[in-house]
Design a protein around this motif. Structure first.
Motif, PDB file in Angstrom:
ATOM      1  N   TRP A   1      11.611   4.272  10.194  1.00 35.95           N
ATOM      2  CA  TRP A   1      11.552   4.642  11.611  1.00 35.95           C
ATOM      3  C   TRP A   1      10.862   3.532  12.414  1.00 35.95           C
ATOM      4  CZ3 TRP A   1      10.448  10.591  12.478  1.00 35.95           C
ATOM      5  CH2 TRP A   1      11.412  11.310  11.769  1.00 35.95           C
ATOM      6  N   ARG A   2       9.830   2.937  11.775  1.00 30.65           N
ATOM      7  CA  ARG A   2       9.127   1.828  12.436  1.00 30.65           C
ATOM      8  C   ARG A   2      10.105   0.683  12.694  1.00 30.65           C
ATOM      9  NH1 ARG A   2       4.916   2.556   9.315  1.00 30.65           N
ATOM     10  NH2 ARG A   2       5.352   0.969   7.771  1.00 30.65           N
ATOM     11  N   ALA A   3      10.925   0.407  11.673  1.00 34.67           N
ATOM     12  CA  ALA A   3      11.890  -0.700  11.785  1.00 34.67           C
ATOM     13  C   ALA A   3      12.935  -0.395  12.859  1.00 34.67           C
ATOM     14  CB  ALA A   3      12.561  -0.930  10.434  1.00 34.67           C
ATOM     15  N   ILE A   4      13.332   0.867  12.972  1.00 42.17           N
ATOM     16  CA  ILE A   4      14.323   1.255  13.992  1.00 42.17           C
ATOM     17  C   ILE A   4      13.685   1.176  15.383  1.00 42.17           C
ATOM     18  CG2 ILE A   4      15.613   3.238  14.901  1.00 42.17           C
ATOM     19  CD1 ILE A   4      16.209   3.985  11.976  1.00 42.17           C
ATOM     20  N   ALA A   5      12.429   1.662  15.476  1.00 33.65           N
ATOM     21  CA  ALA A   5      11.747   1.671  16.782  1.00 33.65           C
ATOM     22  C   ALA A   5      11.637   0.250  17.343  1.00 33.65           C
ATOM     23  CB  ALA A   5      10.364   2.300  16.644  1.00 33.65           C
ATOM     24  N   GLU A   6      11.485  -0.728  16.454  1.00 36.83           N
ATOM     25  CA  GLU A   6      11.353  -2.122  16.906  1.00 36.83           C
ATOM     26  C   GLU A   6      12.631  -2.599  17.614  1.00 36.83           C
ATOM     27  OE1 GLU A   6      11.058  -5.132  13.865  1.00 36.83           O
ATOM     28  OE2 GLU A   6      10.075  -6.554  15.194  1.00 36.83           O
TER      29      GLU A   6
ATOM     30  N   PHE B   1      27.500  13.693  22.592  1.00 33.56           N
ATOM     31  CA  PHE B   1      27.534  12.237  22.422  1.00 33.56           C
ATOM     32  C   PHE B   1      26.090  11.762  22.552  1.00 33.56           C
ATOM     33  CE2 PHE B   1      27.715   8.162  24.912  1.00 33.56           C
ATOM     34  CZ  PHE B   1      28.358   7.367  23.973  1.00 33.56           C
ATOM     35  N   ILE B   2      25.538  11.232  21.455  1.00 30.15           N
ATOM     36  CA  ILE B   2      24.115  10.864  21.444  1.00 30.15           C
ATOM     37  C   ILE B   2      23.989   9.353  21.593  1.00 30.15           C
ATOM     38  CG2 ILE B   2      21.943  10.992  20.133  1.00 30.15           C
ATOM     39  CD1 ILE B   2      23.096  13.730  20.897  1.00 30.15           C
ATOM     40  N   TYR B   3      23.320   8.931  22.662  1.00 32.04           N
ATOM     41  CA  TYR B   3      23.229   7.487  22.912  1.00 32.04           C
ATOM     42  C   TYR B   3      21.766   7.052  22.944  1.00 32.04           C
ATOM     43  CZ  TYR B   3      25.037   3.005  24.408  1.00 32.04           C
ATOM     44  OH  TYR B   3      25.379   1.675  24.450  1.00 32.04           O
ATOM     45  N   PRO B   4      21.474   5.862  22.352  1.00 33.22           N
ATOM     46  CA  PRO B   4      20.061   5.442  22.270  1.00 33.22           C
ATOM     47  C   PRO B   4      19.501   4.815  23.534  1.00 33.22           C
ATOM     48  CG  PRO B   4      21.423   4.489  20.503  1.00 33.22           C
ATOM     49  CD  PRO B   4      22.344   5.017  21.537  1.00 33.22           C
ATOM     50  N   GLY B   5      20.301   4.701  24.619  1.00 32.24           N
ATOM     51  CA  GLY B   5      19.791   4.055  25.835  1.00 32.24           C
ATOM     52  C   GLY B   5      20.503   4.591  27.060  1.00 32.24           C
ATOM     53  N   PRO B   6      20.279   3.941  28.240  1.00 35.29           N
ATOM     54  CA  PRO B   6      20.965   4.376  29.456  1.00 35.29           C
ATOM     55  C   PRO B   6      22.485   4.222  29.304  1.00 35.29           C
ATOM     56  CG  PRO B   6      19.250   2.752  29.946  1.00 35.29           C
ATOM     57  CD  PRO B   6      19.375   2.819  28.457  1.00 35.29           C
ATOM     58  N   LEU B   7      23.234   5.122  29.960  1.00 32.74           N
ATOM     59  CA  LEU B   7      24.690   5.130  29.761  1.00 32.74           C
ATOM     60  C   LEU B   7      25.423   4.047  30.549  1.00 32.74           C
ATOM     61  CD1 LEU B   7      25.447   8.973  29.872  1.00 32.74           C
ATOM     62  CD2 LEU B   7      25.109   7.497  27.877  1.00 32.74           C
TER      63      LEU B   7
ATOM     64  N   LEU C   1      18.868   9.693  22.299  1.00 35.25           N
ATOM     65  CA  LEU C   1      18.218   9.732  20.982  1.00 35.25           C
ATOM     66  C   LEU C   1      16.751  10.153  21.197  1.00 35.25           C
ATOM     67  CD1 LEU C   1      19.346   8.744  18.171  1.00 35.25           C
ATOM     68  CD2 LEU C   1      17.916   6.741  18.488  1.00 35.25           C
ATOM     69  N   PRO C   2      16.217  11.014  20.346  1.00 35.64           N
ATOM     70  CA  PRO C   2      14.814  11.444  20.550  1.00 35.64           C
ATOM     71  C   PRO C   2      13.830  10.347  20.136  1.00 35.64           C
ATOM     72  CG  PRO C   2      15.744  12.513  18.617  1.00 35.64           C
ATOM     73  CD  PRO C   2      16.839  11.663  19.196  1.00 35.64           C
ATOM     74  N   TRP C   3      13.717   9.324  20.988  1.00 37.58           N
ATOM     75  CA  TRP C   3      12.862   8.171  20.654  1.00 37.58           C
ATOM     76  C   TRP C   3      11.405   8.581  20.460  1.00 37.58           C
ATOM     77  CZ3 TRP C   3      14.456   3.760  18.812  1.00 37.58           C
ATOM     78  CH2 TRP C   3      15.719   3.281  19.143  1.00 37.58           C
ATOM     79  N   PHE C   4      10.970   9.617  21.236  1.00 42.18           N
ATOM     80  CA  PHE C   4       9.550  10.016  21.119  1.00 42.18           C
ATOM     81  C   PHE C   4       9.245  10.468  19.689  1.00 42.18           C
ATOM     82  CE2 PHE C   4       9.813  14.650  20.944  1.00 42.18           C
ATOM     83  CZ  PHE C   4      11.136  14.865  21.340  1.00 42.18           C
ATOM     84  N   LEU C   5      10.227  11.144  19.040  1.00 42.95           N
ATOM     85  CA  LEU C   5      10.015  11.593  17.652  1.00 42.95           C
ATOM     86  C   LEU C   5       9.938  10.394  16.707  1.00 42.95           C
ATOM     87  CD1 LEU C   5      12.328  14.681  16.978  1.00 42.95           C
ATOM     88  CD2 LEU C   5       9.825  14.554  16.992  1.00 42.95           C
ATOM     89  N   ILE C   6      10.844   9.424  16.952  1.00 46.92           N
ATOM     90  CA  ILE C   6      10.869   8.216  16.101  1.00 46.92           C
ATOM     91  C   ILE C   6       9.545   7.465  16.250  1.00 46.92           C
ATOM     92  CG2 ILE C   6      12.044   5.985  15.750  1.00 46.92           C
ATOM     93  CD1 ILE C   6      14.649   7.447  16.591  1.00 46.92           C
ATOM     94  N   ARG C   7       9.064   7.397  17.513  1.00 50.86           N
ATOM     95  CA  ARG C   7       7.771   6.717  17.753  1.00 50.86           C
ATOM     96  C   ARG C   7       6.623   7.455  17.067  1.00 50.86           C
ATOM     97  NH1 ARG C   7       8.949   5.687  23.016  1.00 50.86           N
ATOM     98  NH2 ARG C   7       7.772   7.520  23.636  1.00 50.86           N
ATOM     99  N   LEU C   8       6.645   8.800  17.190  1.00 51.96           N
ATOM    100  CA  LEU C   8       5.584   9.609  16.576  1.00 51.96           C
ATOM    101  C   LEU C   8       5.530   9.419  15.061  1.00 51.96           C
ATOM    102  CD1 LEU C   8       5.574  13.173  18.225  1.00 51.96           C
ATOM    103  CD2 LEU C   8       3.740  11.497  18.156  1.00 51.96           C
ATOM    104  N   GLY C   9       6.738   9.355  14.456  1.00 56.79           N
ATOM    105  CA  GLY C   9       6.797   9.243  12.990  1.00 56.79           C
ATOM    106  C   GLY C   9       6.611   7.826  12.485  1.00 56.79           C
ATOM    107  N   SER C  10       6.685   6.851  13.405  1.00 61.40           N
ATOM    108  CA  SER C  10       6.658   5.434  12.989  1.00 61.40           C
ATOM    109  C   SER C  10       5.466   5.024  12.123  1.00 61.40           C
ATOM    110  CB  SER C  10       6.721   4.525  14.212  1.00 61.40           C
ATOM    111  OG  SER C  10       8.022   4.553  14.712  1.00 61.40           O
ATOM    112  N   PRO C  11       4.244   5.522  12.436  1.00 63.94           N
ATOM    113  CA  PRO C  11       3.125   5.089  11.584  1.00 63.94           C
ATOM    114  C   PRO C  11       3.272   5.550  10.142  1.00 63.94           C
ATOM    115  CG  PRO C  11       2.326   6.106  13.623  1.00 63.94           C
ATOM    116  CD  PRO C  11       3.804   6.334  13.573  1.00 63.94           C
TER     117      PRO C  11
END
Ligand SMILES: NC(=O)c1ccc[n+]([C@@H]2O[C@H](COP(=O)([O-])OP(=O)(O)OC[C@H]3O[C@@H](n4cnc5c(N)ncnc54)[C@H](OP(=O)(O)O)[C@@H]3O)[C@@H](O)[C@H]2O)c1
Length: 323
Positions: free
Chosen positions: A264-269, A182-188, A249-259
């Motif tokens: 991904w930039r839009a999702i990271a926001e 179960f993949i969640y984008p924030g604290p449970l 969710l692997p936010w660090f990857l989304i942040r890395l790829g955002s530029p």
């Protein structure tokens, strides 16, 4: 007043559910979509496909004669919001105004900005401190500022349970269900506002049926299923008949790829929405229509998986899943 509705974006996630709900309630539905409508909608005798671009105001007006309600269920990709969100909204607004129809918009919680409080009422101040909040505030302000237009914003949380993919529910939460994760984008342990699409669509019908008392601009909130991730995880475990291992969710990857990747930039926001607990207060909606439609969570989760083509196992639930 006619029971004819123009649904713009009828082949979309909400648009599909709206078209089905209005047609099932006996309305004549003019279903605008650039591409073919799904077969289930085309087979319905109350549904007529209006094949045109949503920016083509002449085609909209000619094709939607007789409509007393117009619903803007359009949604350009995040990466095109700046170019298209307002022009599409203006086309919906101009069409509703020319028809003398009630304009309805599915609002979201972006208007409250990145510091949104935990309870969102129709009086919660809006804060244009993200680029998407800015656009959504402007979109609704234009509706409210039009003196000869009746309009309703029905605000809801994250969609789940519709056709097609592209929501947080399928892109994250159930994306690894086949490996019992179960993949969640924030604290449970934080409350998040969800809208089960068949319930929200039914709610649109019930509000539209109050058309005669809706003069001027109205804001309504649909509470839907507000819950902590743990509650949703438990429901998925029951439907999946297996315990699920929670992962982030692997936010660090989304942040890395955002530029490099605009989407991904839009999702990271939007990450803040998973870090701040929030739910919608629906008191004005209840005053208007009474008890809003609310499918029990287990049923909603089961149907949502089915709509995504995910077969739930026939094996009996384990003791851990039912605990
Ligand atoms: N998703 C959520 O969790 C959520 C939550 C609250 C509120 N909302 C709001 O609800 C509304 C509908 O959202 P949704 O998720 O149901 O939408 P969606 O399925 O992503 O898209 C709806 C339709 O928008 C049309 N569209 C997309 N790009 C377009 C473009 N460039 N030009 C013209 N039309 C275009 C498409 O129609 P065609 O068939 O013509 O391609 C598509 O079927 C949006 O205002 C959204 O912000 C969404």
């Amino acid at each position: 007043m006619s029971s004819t509705v123009l649904i713009m974006g009828a082949a979309g996630r909400l648009g599909f559910c709206l078209t089905r709900a209005f047609a099932n309630a006996g309305w004549q539905v003019i279903a605008q979509a650039r591409k073919d409508l799904p077969a289930e909608l085309l087979g319905h005798k109350g549904v007529r496909h209006l094949a045109c671009d949503a920016l083509d105001r002449n085609a909209l007006l000619a094709g939607a004669q007789g409509a007393s309600v117009v619903i803007n269920a359009l949604n350009p990709p995040y990466t095109q919001w700046h170019q298209l969100l307002l022009p599409l909204a203006d086309a919906a607004q101009a069409t509703a105004k020319s028809l003398g129809a009630l304009l309805m918009l599915p609002g979201n919680v972006y208007n409250f900005g990145r510091d949104l409080p935990s309870v969102l009422s129709t009086h919660t101040p809006e804060r244009a401190n993200t680029s998407k909040a800015d656009l959504r505030i402007e979109m609704e302000a234009r509706m409210a500022a039009e003196p000869s237009l009746d309009s309703v914003v029905l605000r809801a949380g994250d969609f789940f349970g519709g056709p097609g993919r592209g929501s947080w529910f399928d892109l994250a939460l159930v994306s690894k269900l086949n490996s019992d994760r179960f993949i969640y984008p924030g604290p449970l342990d934080q409350t998040h506002a969800w809208a089960y699409l068949p319930d929200l669509a039914e709610c649109f019908v019930r509000v539209a049926e109050k058309r005669e008392v809706l003069s001027g601009h109205h804001r309504l909130h649909f509470a839907g299923h507000s819950m902590e991730a743990q509650v949703l995880q438990k429901a998925l475990e029951q439907v999946w008949s297996q315990p699920l291992k929670a992962g982030n969710l692997p936010w660090f990857l989304i942040r890395l790829g955002s530029p490099f990747v605009a989407s991904w930039r839009a999702i990271a926001e939007m990450r803040y929405l998973w870090q701040r607990p929030h739910r919608l207060d629906d008191r004005e909606l209840r005053q208007l229509i009474g008890e809003p439609p609310h499918t029990p969570l287990l049923q909603a989760v089961q149907d949502s998986l089915q709509a995504l083509g995910i077969n739930t196992p026939t094996r009996p639930a384990t003791k851990e899943a039912l605990a």
